[in-house]
Design an enzyme around this catalytic site. Sequence first.
Site, PDB file in Angstrom:
ATOM      1  N   TYR A  98       0.836  -1.201   0.000  1.00 18.28           N
ATOM      2  CA  TYR A  98       0.000   0.000   0.000  1.00 18.28           C
ATOM      3  C   TYR A  98       0.868   1.247   0.000  1.00 18.28           C
ATOM      4  CZ  TYR A  98      -4.334  -2.588   0.972  1.00 18.28           C
ATOM      5  OH  TYR A  98      -5.419  -3.415   0.903  1.00 18.28           O
ATOM      6  N   GLY A  99       0.668   2.070  -1.008  1.00 18.90           N
ATOM      7  CA  GLY A  99       1.467   3.278  -1.191  1.00 18.90           C
ATOM      8  C   GLY A  99       1.933   3.352  -2.632  1.00 18.90           C
TER       9      GLY A  99
END
Length: 369
Positions: A98-99
């Site tokens: 995530y990111g």
Amino acid sequence: MLMAFLTCNSVANISCLRPSNQFTIPSSPFKPFKLPSFWPWQKVKMGPLSVSPMGFGTWAWGNQLLWGYQESMDSELQQVFNFAVENGINLFDTADSYGTGRLNGQSEKLLGKFIREFPGKKLEQSEIVIATKFAAYPWRLTPGQFVKACKASLDRLQIEQIGIGQLHWSTANYAPPQELALWGGLVAMYEKGLVQAVGVSNYGPKQLVKIHDYLKARGVPLCSAQVQFSLLSMGEEQMEIKKICDSLGIRLISYSPLGLGMLSGKYTPSNLPRGPRALLFKQILPGLEPLLSSLREIAESRRKTIPQVAINWCICKGTIPIPGIKTVKQVEENLGALGWRLSSTELLQLEDAAHESPQRMIQNIFQTK
């Protein structure tokens, strides 16, 4: 493009009753919030863990492409986290992928920071359950590489043990030999005490049974299975997964319970969200009027909101929904999904309306059979 962004994500006993249901949140400037009488302190069992009947997803915490994240949002996200924990939520879902770009892993970093700086009691901090997912990257080919990935997540989170270590997806559709490395990695994480429990994400019925049996033979219980599950994703496969989970003692975690926002009631074919979601919404929203109309009708009669009704449906089906959150207002609204239950008549009305709606949510491309 639509497929690409979708691959990025993808009641047991009352443990505490508060003497009053009117609270002022000392760590945030927001007005007092009137809570349900006991939910969300009514915990449910998930393997060895006790978790709130709803958790929150943190896909947006670091994702610039789909959710417009900026680092200037971090102070508000910390208020979001504090507000959620202070109001009984203890389950937070994240992933090592995530990111966006250089922000890869940002969601885990923020969660770790927020846990360390949480102004409440240390006991409350220790009860927070982090469920993180490990990506099946093509270079992760051995159990040892998944153990290394788990240790990297622990470093980002700055915690001693992860609550639930999850495989983000199965490689059965395109690289079957890698699957055994994934499974061996889960066993190794568990045996080394790096995680309290293990789970999977985006596993279909057949693969779910296979990994359950593999882990059981090695003395590792499968705690959870995370799948896209909502009134937009309630096909035969999802229901079969739920049936298998119930029979094997696995807790089903429903991600995207609001269909990326399509079940929020905020959007119409002429009022679409910004970014890549607009392409998907443009395809699906025109066919959702029967479902949205039923959601609206029940919401009005219950004095609830459309998202609260949609999330409550997931809870009534025996799952733990993990809607995404970016603002305190979103947390406050989502908490309104707790403390009550749809009637059997209302459930049937919603499900009939969902079947009448000609459009369905597209499934994650990594979802297996």
